[in-house]
Design an enzyme around this catalytic site. Sequence first.
Site, PDB file in Angstrom:
ATOM      1  CE  LYS A 161     -11.170   0.835 -20.009  1.00  0.00           C
ATOM      2  NZ  LYS A 161     -11.549   2.205 -19.726  1.00  0.00           N
ATOM      3  NE  ARG A 183      -2.839   0.501   3.358  1.00  0.00           N
ATOM      4  CZ  ARG A 183      -2.212   1.212   4.294  1.00  0.00           C
ATOM      5  NH1 ARG A 183      -1.842   2.452   4.077  1.00  0.00           N
ATOM      6  NH2 ARG A 183      -1.947   0.661   5.469  1.00  0.00           N
ATOM      7  CE1 TYR A 241     -14.860   4.845 -18.781  1.00  0.00           C
ATOM      8  CE2 TYR A 241     -14.594   5.553 -16.512  1.00  0.00           C
ATOM      9  CZ  TYR A 241     -14.868   4.561 -17.426  1.00  0.00           C
ATOM     10  OH  TYR A 241     -15.161   3.300 -17.003  1.00  0.00           O
TER      11      TYR A 241
END
Length: 392
Positions: free
Chosen positions: A199, A48, A102
Amino acid sequence: MKTQKKGLNTICTHVGEIEDTLFKGAVSPLFMSTSYAFEDVEIKRYPRYFNTPNQVALSQKIAALEHAEAAMIFGSGMAAISTALLSFLQAGDHVVLQQMLYGGTYHLITEQFEKFGIEYTFIDGSDPAAFADAIKPTTRVVYIETPSNPLLTITDIKAFAEIAREHGIVSMIDNTFASPVNQNPIDFGIDVVIHSATKYMGGHSDILAGAVACSAEHMERIFNLAKNLGGSLSDYTVWLLERSIKTMGIRVRAQNENAGKLAEWLSQHPDISHVYYPGLKDHPDHEIAKRQMHGFGGMMSFELREQIDASLFQKSLKLIKSSMSLAGVESTVLSPTQTSHALLTAEEREKQGIRDGLIRFSVGIEEVEDLKEDIEQAILAVRKKGVAAPSH
Ligand SMILES: *Cc1c(COP(=O)(O)O)cnc(C)c1O
Protein backbone atom coordinates in the site's frame (compact mmCIF):
# COMPACT_ATOMS: atom_id res chain seq x y z
CA MET A 1 24.05 6.92 9.16
CA LYS A 2 22.63 7.99 12.54
CA THR A 3 18.87 7.90 12.35
CA GLN A 4 17.69 9.37 15.62
CA LYS A 5 17.42 13.07 14.92
CA LYS A 6 16.65 13.00 11.21
CA GLY A 7 13.33 14.20 9.85
CA LEU A 8 10.88 12.01 7.97
CA ASN A 9 11.88 12.83 4.40
CA THR A 10 15.57 12.50 5.22
CA ILE A 11 14.96 9.04 6.66
CA CYS A 12 12.88 8.11 3.60
CA THR A 13 15.62 9.28 1.24
CA HIS A 14 18.82 8.22 2.98
CA VAL A 15 18.65 5.84 5.93
CA GLY A 16 20.00 2.41 5.06
CA GLU A 17 21.29 3.35 1.62
CA ILE A 18 24.17 1.17 0.43
CA GLU A 19 27.19 3.07 -0.76
CA ASP A 20 28.31 2.18 -4.28
CA THR A 21 32.03 1.96 -3.61
CA LEU A 22 32.82 0.54 -7.05
CA PHE A 23 31.30 3.21 -9.29
CA LYS A 24 30.08 5.92 -6.90
CA GLY A 25 26.52 5.62 -8.22
CA ALA A 26 23.83 7.76 -6.62
CA VAL A 27 21.56 4.90 -5.53
CA SER A 28 21.99 1.66 -3.61
CA PRO A 29 23.43 -1.11 -5.78
CA LEU A 30 21.22 -4.19 -6.15
CA PHE A 31 22.68 -7.50 -4.97
CA MET A 32 20.74 -10.40 -6.48
CA SER A 33 23.03 -13.20 -5.22
CA THR A 34 21.34 -16.09 -3.48
CA SER A 35 24.73 -17.52 -2.62
CA TYR A 36 27.40 -15.83 -0.51
CA ALA A 37 30.79 -17.02 0.70
CA PHE A 38 30.73 -18.37 4.24
CA GLU A 39 31.79 -15.83 6.76
CA ASP A 40 32.82 -16.65 10.25
CA VAL A 41 29.29 -16.10 11.54
CA GLU A 42 26.53 -18.26 12.91
CA ILE A 43 24.03 -17.65 10.12
CA LYS A 44 25.16 -17.35 6.54
CA ARG A 45 23.80 -14.81 4.12
CA TYR A 46 20.81 -16.15 2.22
CA PRO A 47 17.62 -14.39 1.01
CA ARG A 48 15.34 -16.61 3.12
CA TYR A 49 17.34 -15.61 6.19
CA PHE A 50 16.29 -12.01 5.52
CA ASN A 51 19.93 -10.87 5.59
CA THR A 52 21.02 -10.01 2.05
CA PRO A 53 22.58 -6.54 1.72
CA ASN A 54 19.44 -4.99 0.21
CA GLN A 55 17.11 -6.59 2.79
CA VAL A 56 19.28 -5.41 5.68
CA ALA A 57 19.53 -1.88 4.26
CA LEU A 58 15.79 -1.49 3.69
CA SER A 59 15.03 -2.97 7.12
CA GLN A 60 17.11 -0.18 8.66
CA LYS A 61 15.04 2.41 6.82
CA ILE A 62 11.73 0.89 7.93
CA ALA A 63 12.93 0.50 11.53
CA ALA A 64 13.93 4.19 11.56
CA LEU A 65 10.55 5.19 10.11
CA GLU A 66 8.67 3.28 12.83
CA HIS A 67 11.01 4.29 15.69
CA ALA A 68 11.80 0.59 16.18
CA GLU A 69 15.00 -1.27 17.02
CA ALA A 70 14.50 -3.71 14.17
CA ALA A 71 12.44 -4.35 11.05
CA MET A 72 12.02 -7.18 8.59
CA ILE A 73 10.61 -7.24 5.06
CA PHE A 74 8.25 -9.95 3.83
CA GLY A 75 6.89 -11.19 0.50
CA SER A 76 3.43 -9.77 1.27
CA GLY A 77 1.46 -8.06 4.00
CA MET A 78 -0.20 -11.39 4.81
CA ALA A 79 3.22 -13.10 5.14
CA ALA A 80 4.15 -10.41 7.68
CA ILE A 81 0.83 -10.74 9.56
CA SER A 82 0.73 -14.55 9.66
CA THR A 83 4.39 -14.84 10.67
CA ALA A 84 4.09 -12.18 13.39
CA LEU A 85 0.93 -13.71 14.89
CA LEU A 86 2.16 -17.30 14.80
CA SER A 87 5.51 -16.32 16.34
CA PHE A 88 3.74 -15.55 19.61
CA LEU A 89 0.91 -18.11 19.50
CA GLN A 90 0.86 -21.87 19.89
CA ALA A 91 -1.71 -24.60 20.59
CA GLY A 92 -3.70 -23.76 23.71
CA ASP A 93 -3.10 -20.00 23.42
CA HIS A 94 -5.74 -17.34 22.92
CA VAL A 95 -5.67 -14.10 20.90
CA VAL A 96 -8.02 -11.10 21.10
CA LEU A 97 -8.59 -9.12 17.89
CA GLN A 98 -10.61 -6.21 16.69
CA GLN A 99 -13.57 -7.35 14.55
CA MET A 100 -13.07 -4.56 11.98
CA LEU A 101 -10.04 -6.16 10.33
CA TYR A 102 -8.59 -6.41 6.86
CA GLY A 103 -10.44 -9.31 5.18
CA GLY A 104 -7.29 -11.38 4.62
CA THR A 105 -6.40 -11.22 8.31
CA TYR A 106 -9.95 -12.14 9.31
CA HIS A 107 -9.81 -15.18 7.00
CA LEU A 108 -6.38 -16.23 8.28
CA ILE A 109 -7.85 -16.39 11.79
CA THR A 110 -11.22 -17.96 10.98
CA GLU A 111 -9.98 -20.45 8.36
CA GLN A 112 -6.66 -21.56 9.89
CA PHE A 113 -6.37 -20.97 13.64
CA GLU A 114 -8.65 -23.78 14.74
CA LYS A 115 -6.40 -26.37 13.18
CA PHE A 116 -3.43 -24.97 15.11
CA GLY A 117 -5.45 -25.17 18.33
CA ILE A 118 -5.36 -21.39 18.77
CA GLU A 119 -8.46 -19.82 20.31
CA TYR A 120 -9.61 -16.34 19.30
CA THR A 121 -12.10 -13.67 20.33
CA PHE A 122 -13.22 -10.78 18.13
CA ILE A 123 -14.12 -7.48 19.74
CA ASP A 124 -17.03 -5.53 18.31
CA GLY A 125 -16.07 -1.86 18.09
CA SER A 126 -12.86 -0.34 19.43
CA ASP A 127 -13.44 0.25 23.15
CA PRO A 128 -10.21 -0.62 25.06
CA ALA A 129 -12.27 -1.83 28.04
CA ALA A 130 -13.82 -4.51 25.80
CA PHE A 131 -10.32 -5.80 25.01
CA ALA A 132 -9.47 -5.93 28.71
CA ASP A 133 -12.66 -7.90 29.43
CA ALA A 134 -11.85 -10.48 26.72
CA ILE A 135 -8.38 -11.29 28.04
CA LYS A 136 -8.03 -14.75 29.62
CA PRO A 137 -5.13 -16.44 31.41
CA THR A 138 -4.17 -18.06 28.08
CA THR A 139 -4.23 -14.82 26.05
CA ARG A 140 -0.81 -14.13 24.52
CA VAL A 141 -1.54 -11.51 21.84
CA VAL A 142 -3.95 -8.60 21.29
CA TYR A 143 -4.31 -7.15 17.80
CA ILE A 144 -5.81 -3.97 16.34
CA GLU A 145 -6.09 -2.06 13.07
CA THR A 146 -6.55 1.72 13.11
CA PRO A 147 -7.83 3.51 11.08
CA SER A 148 -9.90 0.50 10.05
CA ASN A 149 -11.34 -0.60 6.73
CA PRO A 150 -13.80 0.53 5.37
CA LEU A 151 -15.45 2.79 7.99
CA LEU A 152 -12.23 4.41 9.27
CA THR A 153 -12.94 3.67 12.93
CA ILE A 154 -10.18 4.74 15.32
CA THR A 155 -8.84 2.67 18.22
CA ASP A 156 -7.05 4.45 21.08
CA ILE A 157 -3.54 3.02 20.62
CA LYS A 158 -2.13 4.17 23.97
CA ALA A 159 -5.04 2.82 26.02
CA PHE A 160 -4.87 -0.46 24.10
CA ALA A 161 -1.09 -0.83 24.53
CA GLU A 162 -1.40 -0.16 28.28
CA ILE A 163 -3.90 -2.99 28.69
CA ALA A 164 -1.50 -5.36 26.95
CA ARG A 165 1.38 -4.16 29.15
CA GLU A 166 -0.64 -4.67 32.33
CA HIS A 167 -1.37 -8.26 31.34
CA GLY A 168 2.16 -8.94 30.09
CA ILE A 169 0.98 -9.86 26.60
CA VAL A 170 2.16 -8.80 23.15
CA SER A 171 0.29 -5.96 21.43
CA MET A 172 0.20 -5.81 17.62
CA ILE A 173 -1.14 -3.28 15.18
CA ASP A 174 -1.74 -3.31 11.45
CA ASN A 175 -0.51 0.21 10.63
CA THR A 176 -1.10 -0.05 6.87
CA PHE A 177 -3.87 2.55 6.50
CA ALA A 178 -1.95 5.24 8.38
CA SER A 179 1.55 4.45 7.05
CA PRO A 180 4.60 5.42 9.13
CA VAL A 181 4.14 8.97 7.86
CA ASN A 182 0.91 9.46 9.81
CA GLN A 183 1.23 7.14 12.80
CA ASN A 184 4.07 5.61 14.83
CA PRO A 185 2.44 3.16 17.27
CA ILE A 186 5.68 2.23 19.05
CA ASP A 187 5.68 5.76 20.54
CA PHE A 188 2.41 4.80 22.28
CA GLY A 189 3.74 1.52 23.67
CA ILE A 190 2.76 -0.98 20.94
CA ASP A 191 5.09 -3.99 20.67
CA VAL A 192 4.78 -5.10 17.05
CA VAL A 193 3.90 -2.88 14.07
CA ILE A 194 2.87 -4.56 10.80
CA HIS A 195 2.48 -3.12 7.31
CA SER A 196 1.22 -4.27 3.99
CA ALA A 197 4.02 -2.50 2.11
CA THR A 198 1.89 -3.14 -0.99
CA LYS A 199 0.00 0.00 0.00
CA TYR A 200 1.58 3.36 1.02
CA MET A 201 5.18 2.14 1.24
CA GLY A 202 5.05 0.86 -2.34
CA GLY A 203 2.61 3.57 -3.33
CA HIS A 204 2.49 2.89 -7.08
CA SER A 205 0.31 -0.25 -7.22
CA ASP A 206 3.18 -2.35 -8.57
CA ILE A 207 4.82 -4.00 -5.53
CA LEU A 208 3.52 -6.76 -3.24
CA ALA A 209 5.38 -6.72 0.09
CA GLY A 210 5.03 -6.62 3.85
CA ALA A 211 7.01 -5.37 6.83
CA VAL A 212 7.24 -5.83 10.59
CA ALA A 213 8.91 -3.41 13.02
CA CYS A 214 9.52 -4.09 16.74
CA SER A 215 12.20 -4.51 19.43
CA ALA A 216 15.28 -6.65 18.73
CA GLU A 217 14.01 -9.16 21.30
CA HIS A 218 10.61 -9.60 19.66
CA MET A 219 12.25 -9.67 16.23
CA GLU A 220 14.43 -12.61 17.21
CA ARG A 221 11.28 -14.62 17.88
CA ILE A 222 9.67 -13.52 14.62
CA PHE A 223 12.85 -14.29 12.66
CA ASN A 224 13.06 -17.80 14.11
CA LEU A 225 9.66 -18.63 12.61
CA ALA A 226 10.08 -16.50 9.47
CA LYS A 227 13.11 -18.48 8.28
CA ASN A 228 11.06 -21.69 8.61
CA LEU A 229 7.98 -20.33 6.86
CA GLY A 230 10.04 -18.75 4.08
CA GLY A 231 8.03 -15.63 3.30
CA SER A 232 10.92 -13.43 2.18
CA LEU A 233 10.85 -10.94 -0.68
CA SER A 234 12.97 -11.01 -3.85
CA ASP A 235 15.90 -8.60 -3.64
CA TYR A 236 14.84 -6.96 -6.86
CA THR A 237 11.51 -6.01 -5.27
CA VAL A 238 13.30 -4.98 -2.08
CA TRP A 239 15.35 -2.58 -4.19
CA LEU A 240 12.20 -1.21 -5.88
CA LEU A 241 10.57 -0.76 -2.49
CA GLU A 242 13.57 1.23 -1.24
CA ARG A 243 13.12 3.53 -4.22
CA SER A 244 9.39 3.87 -3.54
CA ILE A 245 9.86 4.75 0.12
CA LYS A 246 12.13 7.66 -0.83
CA THR A 247 9.02 9.58 -1.92
CA MET A 248 6.62 8.14 0.69
CA GLY A 249 6.71 11.25 2.87
CA ILE A 250 5.81 13.67 0.08
CA ARG A 251 3.29 11.28 -1.47
CA VAL A 252 1.40 10.56 1.74
CA ARG A 253 1.41 14.20 2.86
CA ALA A 254 -0.06 15.18 -0.52
CA GLN A 255 -2.67 12.43 -0.09
CA ASN A 256 -3.50 13.70 3.42
CA GLU A 257 -4.04 17.18 2.06
CA ASN A 258 -6.21 16.06 -0.86
CA ALA A 259 -8.25 13.74 1.38
CA GLY A 260 -8.84 16.50 3.94
CA LYS A 261 -10.14 18.88 1.27
CA LEU A 262 -12.28 16.21 -0.38
CA ALA A 263 -13.76 15.07 2.93
CA GLU A 264 -14.88 18.66 3.68
CA TRP A 265 -16.26 19.09 0.18
CA LEU A 266 -18.07 15.73 0.12
CA SER A 267 -19.65 16.34 3.52
CA GLN A 268 -21.29 19.51 2.09
CA HIS A 269 -22.45 17.73 -1.07
CA PRO A 270 -26.25 17.34 -1.40
CA ASP A 271 -25.97 13.84 -2.93
CA ILE A 272 -23.67 12.47 -0.19
CA SER A 273 -25.34 11.50 3.07
CA HIS A 274 -22.25 10.75 5.17
CA VAL A 275 -18.46 10.95 5.03
CA TYR A 276 -16.24 8.71 7.18
CA TYR A 277 -12.89 10.43 7.68
CA PRO A 278 -10.97 10.76 10.98
CA GLY A 279 -9.92 14.31 10.05
CA LEU A 280 -13.51 15.57 10.12
CA LYS A 281 -14.60 17.21 13.38
CA ASP A 282 -17.82 15.17 13.42
CA HIS A 283 -15.94 11.83 13.28
CA PRO A 284 -16.77 10.21 16.65
CA ASP A 285 -13.08 9.60 17.40
CA HIS A 286 -11.63 12.76 15.88
CA GLU A 287 -10.00 13.75 19.19
CA ILE A 288 -8.26 10.37 19.57
CA ALA A 289 -7.12 10.52 15.94
CA LYS A 290 -5.69 14.00 16.57
CA ARG A 291 -3.70 12.71 19.55
CA GLN A 292 -2.19 9.71 17.85
CA MET A 293 -1.86 10.64 14.16
CA HIS A 294 0.45 13.17 12.48
CA GLY A 295 -1.93 13.32 9.52
CA PHE A 296 -5.38 11.82 8.92
CA GLY A 297 -4.43 9.77 5.87
CA GLY A 298 -5.60 9.33 2.31
CA MET A 299 -8.36 6.78 2.99
CA MET A 300 -12.03 7.67 3.47
CA SER A 301 -15.48 6.32 2.76
CA PHE A 302 -18.64 8.15 1.80
CA GLU A 303 -22.27 7.22 1.34
CA LEU A 304 -24.23 8.17 -1.75
CA ARG A 305 -27.86 9.10 -1.22
CA GLU A 306 -30.35 6.43 -2.27
CA GLN A 307 -31.18 8.01 -5.62
CA ILE A 308 -27.54 7.71 -6.75
CA ASP A 309 -26.79 4.11 -7.75
CA ALA A 310 -23.34 3.16 -6.42
CA SER A 311 -22.35 0.87 -9.23
CA LEU A 312 -23.50 3.29 -11.94
CA PHE A 313 -21.62 6.06 -10.10
CA GLN A 314 -18.39 4.06 -10.19
CA LYS A 315 -18.80 3.28 -13.87
CA SER A 316 -19.37 6.96 -14.61
CA LEU A 317 -16.08 8.11 -13.09
CA LYS A 318 -13.56 8.99 -15.78
CA LEU A 319 -10.39 9.84 -13.87
CA ILE A 320 -10.86 7.84 -10.66
CA LYS A 321 -10.54 4.10 -11.24
CA SER A 322 -12.53 1.28 -9.66
CA SER A 323 -9.95 -0.95 -8.02
CA MET A 324 -9.60 -3.52 -5.23
CA SER A 325 -6.29 -2.19 -3.99
CA LEU A 326 -5.48 1.14 -2.40
CA ALA A 327 -2.85 3.70 -1.46
CA GLY A 328 -1.37 4.24 -4.92
CA VAL A 329 -0.59 7.69 -6.30
CA GLU A 330 -3.75 7.31 -8.41
CA SER A 331 -7.19 7.74 -6.84
CA THR A 332 -9.35 4.61 -6.69
CA VAL A 333 -12.78 3.66 -5.38
CA LEU A 334 -14.62 0.46 -4.58
CA SER A 335 -17.98 -0.61 -3.23
CA PRO A 336 -17.55 -2.76 -0.08
CA THR A 337 -21.03 -4.25 -0.69
CA GLN A 338 -19.87 -5.62 -4.04
CA THR A 339 -16.32 -6.61 -3.05
CA SER A 340 -14.85 -7.07 0.44
CA HIS A 341 -18.23 -7.56 2.14
CA ALA A 342 -20.10 -9.25 -0.74
CA LEU A 343 -20.28 -12.62 1.04
CA LEU A 344 -22.13 -11.23 4.05
CA THR A 345 -25.93 -11.14 4.10
CA ALA A 346 -27.62 -7.75 3.73
CA GLU A 347 -28.52 -7.99 7.41
CA GLU A 348 -24.94 -8.64 8.52
CA ARG A 349 -23.74 -5.73 6.41
CA GLU A 350 -26.37 -3.43 7.90
CA LYS A 351 -25.22 -4.49 11.38
CA GLN A 352 -21.64 -3.52 10.52
CA GLY A 353 -22.81 -0.22 9.03
CA ILE A 354 -21.93 -1.17 5.44
CA ARG A 355 -24.72 0.20 3.21
CA ASP A 356 -25.21 -0.29 -0.53
CA GLY A 357 -24.36 3.36 -1.25
CA LEU A 358 -21.02 3.16 0.57
CA ILE A 359 -17.94 4.00 -1.51
CA ARG A 360 -14.41 3.48 -0.20
CA PHE A 361 -12.15 6.14 -1.60
CA SER A 362 -8.34 5.88 -1.75
CA VAL A 363 -7.30 9.43 -2.51
CA GLY A 364 -4.30 9.90 -4.82
CA ILE A 365 -2.01 12.80 -5.59
CA GLU A 366 -3.93 14.26 -8.55
CA GLU A 367 -5.01 17.90 -8.43
CA VAL A 368 -7.91 18.06 -5.99
CA GLU A 369 -10.06 20.19 -8.33
CA ASP A 370 -9.85 17.49 -11.01
CA LEU A 371 -10.99 14.85 -8.50
CA LYS A 372 -13.97 17.00 -7.43
CA GLU A 373 -14.90 17.59 -11.05
CA ASP A 374 -14.79 13.86 -11.78
CA ILE A 375 -17.06 13.03 -8.84
CA GLU A 376 -19.44 15.84 -9.78
CA GLN A 377 -19.75 14.76 -13.42
CA ALA A 378 -20.27 11.12 -12.35
CA ILE A 379 -23.11 12.09 -10.00
CA LEU A 380 -24.69 14.20 -12.77
CA ALA A 381 -24.38 11.31 -15.21
CA VAL A 382 -26.14 8.94 -12.80
CA ARG A 383 -28.89 11.51 -12.12
CA LYS A 384 -29.58 11.79 -15.84
CA LYS A 385 -29.99 8.00 -15.99
CA GLY A 386 -30.08 6.56 -19.43
CA VAL A 387 -26.89 8.34 -20.38
CA ALA A 388 -24.59 5.44 -21.20
CA ALA A 389 -21.85 5.19 -18.60
CA PRO A 390 -18.36 4.84 -20.06
CA SER A 391 -16.52 1.72 -18.99
CA HIS A 392 -12.86 1.49 -18.09
C1 LIG B 1 -3.69 -5.02 1.80
C2 LIG B 1 -3.72 -5.12 3.27
C3 LIG B 1 -3.18 -6.23 3.93
C4 LIG B 1 -2.62 -7.43 3.20
O1 LIG B 1 -1.47 -7.10 2.48
P1 LIG B 1 -0.98 -7.92 1.19
O2 LIG B 1 0.26 -7.17 0.83
O3 LIG B 1 -2.07 -7.84 0.18
O4 LIG B 1 -0.71 -9.32 1.61
C5 LIG B 1 -3.22 -6.24 5.31
N1 LIG B 1 -3.76 -5.22 6.01
C6 LIG B 1 -4.30 -4.15 5.41
C7 LIG B 1 -4.91 -3.07 6.23
C8 LIG B 1 -4.31 -4.06 4.02
O5 LIG B 1 -4.86 -2.99 3.43
